[in-house]
Design a protein around this motif. Structure first.
Motif, PDB file in Angstrom:
ATOM      1  N   PHE A 115      13.647  14.766  -1.893  1.00 43.23           N
ATOM      2  CA  PHE A 115      14.287  14.789  -0.570  1.00 43.23           C
ATOM      3  C   PHE A 115      13.967  13.577   0.303  1.00 43.23           C
ATOM      4  O   PHE A 115      14.708  13.280   1.232  1.00 43.23           O
ATOM      5  N   ALA A 116      12.845  12.901   0.028  1.00 44.26           N
ATOM      6  CA  ALA A 116      12.480  11.745   0.861  1.00 44.26           C
ATOM      7  C   ALA A 116      13.046  10.464   0.264  1.00 44.26           C
ATOM      8  O   ALA A 116      12.949  10.257  -0.936  1.00 44.26           O
ATOM      9  N   PRO A 117      13.641   9.606   1.093  1.00 49.13           N
ATOM     10  CA  PRO A 117      14.110   8.314   0.569  1.00 49.13           C
ATOM     11  C   PRO A 117      12.941   7.534  -0.025  1.00 49.13           C
ATOM     12  O   PRO A 117      11.807   7.647   0.452  1.00 49.13           O
ATOM     13  N   VAL A 118      13.210   6.760  -1.064  1.00 45.55           N
ATOM     14  CA  VAL A 118      12.171   5.963  -1.727  1.00 45.55           C
ATOM     15  C   VAL A 118      11.465   5.073  -0.704  1.00 45.55           C
ATOM     16  O   VAL A 118      12.102   4.449   0.138  1.00 45.55           O
ATOM     17  N   GLY A 119      10.139   5.063  -0.778  1.00 46.55           N
ATOM     18  CA  GLY A 119       9.352   4.194   0.091  1.00 46.55           C
ATOM     19  C   GLY A 119       9.146   4.713   1.506  1.00 46.55           C
ATOM     20  O   GLY A 119       8.616   4.015   2.349  1.00 46.55           O
ATOM     21  N   SER A 120       9.558   5.966   1.769  1.00 49.80           N
ATOM     22  CA  SER A 120       9.528   6.438   3.163  1.00 49.80           C
ATOM     23  C   SER A 120       8.422   7.447   3.459  1.00 49.80           C
ATOM     24  O   SER A 120       8.177   7.768   4.614  1.00 49.80           O
ATOM     25  N   ILE A 121       7.746   7.969   2.438  1.00 55.93           N
ATOM     26  CA  ILE A 121       6.834   9.102   2.682  1.00 55.93           C
ATOM     27  C   ILE A 121       5.665   8.726   3.600  1.00 55.93           C
ATOM     28  O   ILE A 121       5.354   9.460   4.535  1.00 55.93           O
ATOM     29  N   ALA A 122       5.034   7.581   3.361  1.00 59.52           N
ATOM     30  CA  ALA A 122       3.923   7.168   4.232  1.00 59.52           C
ATOM     31  C   ALA A 122       4.412   6.986   5.665  1.00 59.52           C
ATOM     32  O   ALA A 122       3.731   7.341   6.625  1.00 59.52           O
ATOM     33  N   ALA A 142       0.832  -1.209   0.000  1.00 63.19           N
ATOM     34  CA  ALA A 142       0.000   0.000   0.000  1.00 63.19           C
ATOM     35  C   ALA A 142       0.868   1.260   0.000  1.00 63.19           C
ATOM     36  O   ALA A 142       0.563   2.231  -0.690  1.00 63.19           O
ATOM     37  N   ASP A 143       1.972   1.228   0.755  1.00 62.49           N
ATOM     38  CA  ASP A 143       2.895   2.370   0.785  1.00 62.49           C
ATOM     39  C   ASP A 143       3.510   2.618  -0.591  1.00 62.49           C
ATOM     40  O   ASP A 143       3.659   3.760  -1.019  1.00 62.49           O
ATOM     41  N   HIS A 144       3.860   1.533  -1.298  1.00 66.31           N
ATOM     42  CA  HIS A 144       4.445   1.676  -2.644  1.00 66.31           C
ATOM     43  C   HIS A 144       3.412   2.248  -3.613  1.00 66.31           C
ATOM     44  O   HIS A 144       3.727   3.121  -4.424  1.00 66.31           O
ATOM     45  N   ALA A 145       2.175   1.745  -3.522  1.00 65.13           N
ATOM     46  CA  ALA A 145       1.102   2.247  -4.387  1.00 65.13           C
ATOM     47  C   ALA A 145       0.855   3.728  -4.099  1.00 65.13           C
ATOM     48  O   ALA A 145       0.689   4.540  -5.015  1.00 65.13           O
ATOM     49  N   TYR A 146       0.869   4.070  -2.821  1.00 63.21           N
ATOM     50  CA  TYR A 146       0.678   5.454  -2.357  1.00 63.21           C
ATOM     51  C   TYR A 146       1.725   6.372  -2.986  1.00 63.21           C
ATOM     52  O   TYR A 146       1.413   7.430  -3.530  1.00 63.21           O
ATOM     53  N   GLU A 147       2.990   5.952  -2.962  1.00 59.23           N
ATOM     54  CA  GLU A 147       4.061   6.781  -3.538  1.00 59.23           C
ATOM     55  C   GLU A 147       3.946   6.900  -5.050  1.00 59.23           C
ATOM     56  O   GLU A 147       4.240   7.945  -5.616  1.00 59.23           O
ATOM     57  N   LYS A 148       3.516   5.828  -5.716  1.00 57.54           N
ATOM     58  CA  LYS A 148       3.372   5.884  -7.179  1.00 57.54           C
ATOM     59  C   LYS A 148       2.269   6.871  -7.573  1.00 57.54           C
ATOM     60  O   LYS A 148       2.419   7.630  -8.522  1.00 57.54           O
ATOM     61  N   ILE A 149       1.156   6.844  -6.825  1.00 55.46           N
ATOM     62  CA  ILE A 149       0.056   7.785  -7.116  1.00 55.46           C
ATOM     63  C   ILE A 149       0.522   9.215  -6.820  1.00 55.46           C
ATOM     64  O   ILE A 149       0.265  10.146  -7.589  1.00 55.46           O
ATOM     65  N   LEU A 150       1.253   9.375  -5.724  1.00 57.12           N
ATOM     66  CA  LEU A 150       1.805  10.673  -5.347  1.00 57.12           C
ATOM     67  C   LEU A 150       2.706  11.221  -6.453  1.00 57.12           C
ATOM     68  O   LEU A 150       2.644  12.404  -6.804  1.00 57.12           O
TER      69      LEU A 150
END
Length: 230
Positions: free
Chosen positions: A84-91, A11-19
């Protein structure tokens, strides 16, 4: 019971892709997102996983759902968020802010009553260092971290500081992101953050517990919201 770890990660990966789709302008503010079926196929995730990602985006104010019409883009985060955010870290950064608002709000509440003169001297020194960072255009992550940690220590309860230290790397990732974003904006943005620090410090000095808690919670929640200001 929470979501299984694997489902949460997907879900976090999907969230970042949509973002990324939204922040790149591929999907503009006001645009309707594709249907759940289309997005599930595009992102290669199940619909329950996609719904979890969309729920997080709604909580962050990036998308809004309209009954019977689907999901629409409400605001476009700055592309710098993804830089600025590492990949996969925003959520995870957003969840860290939620934790901090709860923990640090209570620490500030107790610090307002229990602080010593030595605690105040430390807080003033860290605050002064943050002022210097703004004047000289420095990032100030270490000074920001030290200010917040000193409030936990001034609470007189070591568990606040211990809880914060246990997730220090997550906290520093969040501070690094928010201060980099602020630094890329006009100087007033950094000064606004510092005004929030000033309000917290003033409440602690005045031994106003309710105001110290409210000021701290507002500051951490504002930081969370500023990630997606656009």
């Amino acid at each position: 019971m929470g979501k299984p770890a694997k489902e949460r990660t997907l879900a976090d990966h999907a969230y970042e892709k949509i973002l990324a789709m939204i922040s790149s302008g591929e999907t503009a503010v006001g645009d309707k997102l594709p249907t759940e079926h289309a997005m599930s196929e595009m992102l290669e995730v199940s619909r329950p996983v996609l719904r979890q990602a969309l729920k997080q985006l709604r909580e962050d104010g990036v998308v809004v759902s309209r009954q019977g019409s689907g999901s629409f883009v409400q605001r476009r985060p700055d592309t710098a968020v993804l830089t600025f955010a590492p990949v996969g870290s925003i959520a995870d950064i957003q969840r860290t802010f939620e934790f901090r608002a709860a923990i640090e709000g209570e620490a500030a509440f107790l610090a307002a009553v229990r602080h010593t003169e030595a605690d105040l001297a430390k807080l003033r020194a860290h605050f002064k260092e943050l002022d210097r960072c703004i004047r000289e255009g420095e990032l100030g992550v270490e000074a920001d971290e030290a200010f917040h940690q000193a409030i936990c220590e001034a609470s007189g309860n070591q568990y606040f500081a211990t809880a914060r230290t246990s997730m220090k790397s997550n906290i520093l990732t969040g501070l690094n992101l928010t201060r980099n974003l602020s630094l890329s904006k006009p100087r007033e943005r950094m000064e606004l953050v510092q005004q929030e620090h000033r309000r917290i410090l003033a409440a602690i000095i005045a031994r106003d517990q309710a105001e110290a808690r409210a000021a701290m919670r507002a500051h951490v929640e504002n930081a969370k919201n500023r990630v997606f200001e656009g």
